[in-house]
Design a protein around this motif. Sequence first.
Motif, short mmCIF file in Angstrom:
data_model
loop_
_atom_site.label_atom_id
_atom_site.label_comp_id
_atom_site.label_asym_id
_atom_site.label_seq_id
_atom_site.Cartn_x
_atom_site.Cartn_y
_atom_site.Cartn_z
N THR A 225 0.82 -1.22 0.00
CA THR A 225 0.00 0.00 0.00
C THR A 225 0.85 1.26 0.00
OG1 THR A 225 -0.15 0.01 2.43
CG2 THR A 225 -1.86 -1.18 1.21
N ALA A 226 2.11 1.15 0.34
CA ALA A 226 2.99 2.32 0.38
C ALA A 226 3.73 2.52 -0.94
CB ALA A 226 4.00 2.19 1.52
N VAL A 227 4.14 1.44 -1.57
CA VAL A 227 4.93 1.52 -2.81
C VAL A 227 3.98 1.49 -4.00
CG1 VAL A 227 6.71 0.44 -4.19
CG2 VAL A 227 6.90 0.42 -1.69
N GLU A 228 3.97 2.59 -4.77
CA GLU A 228 3.06 2.69 -5.91
C GLU A 228 3.56 1.89 -7.10
OE1 GLU A 228 2.59 6.74 -7.00
OE2 GLU A 228 1.62 7.33 -5.13
N ARG A 229 4.79 2.17 -7.53
CA ARG A 229 5.37 1.56 -8.72
C ARG A 229 6.85 1.36 -8.45
NH1 ARG A 229 3.83 3.24 -14.18
NH2 ARG A 229 1.72 2.44 -14.18
N VAL A 230 7.48 0.50 -9.23
CA VAL A 230 8.86 0.13 -8.94
C VAL A 230 9.68 0.13 -10.23
CG1 VAL A 230 10.37 -1.60 -7.87
CG2 VAL A 230 7.97 -1.41 -7.14
N VAL A 231 10.89 0.70 -10.15
CA VAL A 231 11.89 0.56 -11.21
C VAL A 231 13.05 -0.21 -10.62
CG1 VAL A 231 13.49 1.72 -12.76
CG2 VAL A 231 11.22 2.69 -12.38
N CYS A 375 16.84 8.47 -16.48
CA CYS A 375 15.91 9.52 -16.04
C CYS A 375 14.69 9.61 -16.95
CB CYS A 375 16.62 10.87 -15.97
SG CYS A 375 17.81 11.01 -14.63
N GLU A 376 14.91 9.50 -18.25
CA GLU A 376 13.78 9.56 -19.18
C GLU A 376 12.80 8.41 -18.93
OE1 GLU A 376 15.72 9.54 -22.95
OE2 GLU A 376 16.05 11.71 -22.98
N HIS A 377 13.32 7.23 -18.67
CA HIS A 377 12.45 6.08 -18.41
C HIS A 377 11.72 6.23 -17.09
CE1 HIS A 377 14.51 4.17 -21.78
NE2 HIS A 377 13.60 3.24 -21.73
N ILE A 378 12.41 6.74 -16.07
CA ILE A 378 11.76 6.95 -14.77
C ILE A 378 10.62 7.95 -14.92
CG2 ILE A 378 12.08 7.94 -12.47
CD1 ILE A 378 14.90 6.75 -12.48
#
Length: 409
Positions: A225-231, A375-378
């Motif tokens: 519930t805290a982590v929205e998305r991950v790279v 950075c562009e991908h993030i």
Amino acid sequence: MVSEMLLSQQTSCGRHPRFARTTWADDVMLFVTSFLECEFLAPAFDEAGEPRGPRLQPTVKKLPTGPIEEPTSPDWTRRSNATEGMPRWLSFTVFRDRCHRRAFLAAGLRPSATALADGATVHCWVPARPDPSRSPLLLLHGFGATAIWQWSAHLRPLLGAGFDLYVPDLLFFGVSAAPGPDRSESYQAQCIMAAMEAAGVRRFGLVGVSYGGFVAYRMAAMYPTAVERVVLCCAGVCLEERDLAAGLFVVSDLREAIEILLPQRPEKLRQLVRLSFVRPQLVMPSVFLRDYIQVMCKDYVKEKTELIQAVFNERKHSDLPKINQPTLIFWGEQDQIFPLELGHRLQRHLGDNSQLAVISNAGHAVNLEKPKELCEHIIAFFLDSPQGSHNGQDVPSPNSQKNINFNQD
């Protein structure tokens, strides 16, 4: 990675791309430039390594989990390991470290320290003025130098895109440490999550590089519930202990891997550089390598050895939980530390909820070789969405293609 000092296209204070280095003579020139820039053009520092003027004090966040002792004020400049054979004022690494800190301060970040109930302390760079309208983004570094060395090249693009950045030192890097014996990724995840809660951040995006990706994956599994998305950038979370003997890696036993990942001699640091970069610097003078090792690689050697052992020992792919957050897997095509096969293995494990971006002409240090692309991908993954709010909401990736190969010169 540790080799950022030697091969990053960024300069010591991130302002002069004309000083991209290719020879030892360029290293000498950059050292002189760093000295002049940090000592004369930038505000002067006192003997403790702090900028002269109003003193920047660490902030200690107390958690409601039990009695907490105030930690000793950290040495923000990591001067405790000044080189034995080189005076501190001549150390290339010390000045480089100082300039990275200047870059973080200039970007509007400040150092803080969170003391946990079990005696652990987490050092983290946090926004000096948090903005609720901006998207919180947690950046986790890998093995090697501290967080400021690994993320300084990414600050301006990510801040300019609208992120509030939180950049901690993982336990046993910088001045983050813990007195207990737990070296698991889960414990690292618990401590970083406690630091984020202490900073008042309840929901955030997450980026992890190499070992930081192991911790990021565990955080996503433990705190959905805290982590929205991950790279996950070159994070071999799907490796198994048997992969060493099976020949997946360039080394066949854990002892040899530890000697490379925790270099204590110039020849081992050279080997790490050559394994991490596609185009490593050909000439790496031992004087600079010894300086770097003395300043950056002598702290917490035992504890870091145990961290590596905890990653490999009895690790099985079948024991890896499946995270549900949208996940971008970012990998250098020529990674020799964690081969690309581990990226494909991770994508198969996560299925349709993930996409794999493979960057050509990049190795394990893809975050340093291709900082612009990362950075562009993030930014695209977290912010460029046709749907509404990205702050506190799960949004789909802007690219529906699951496997993407980017040819980079």
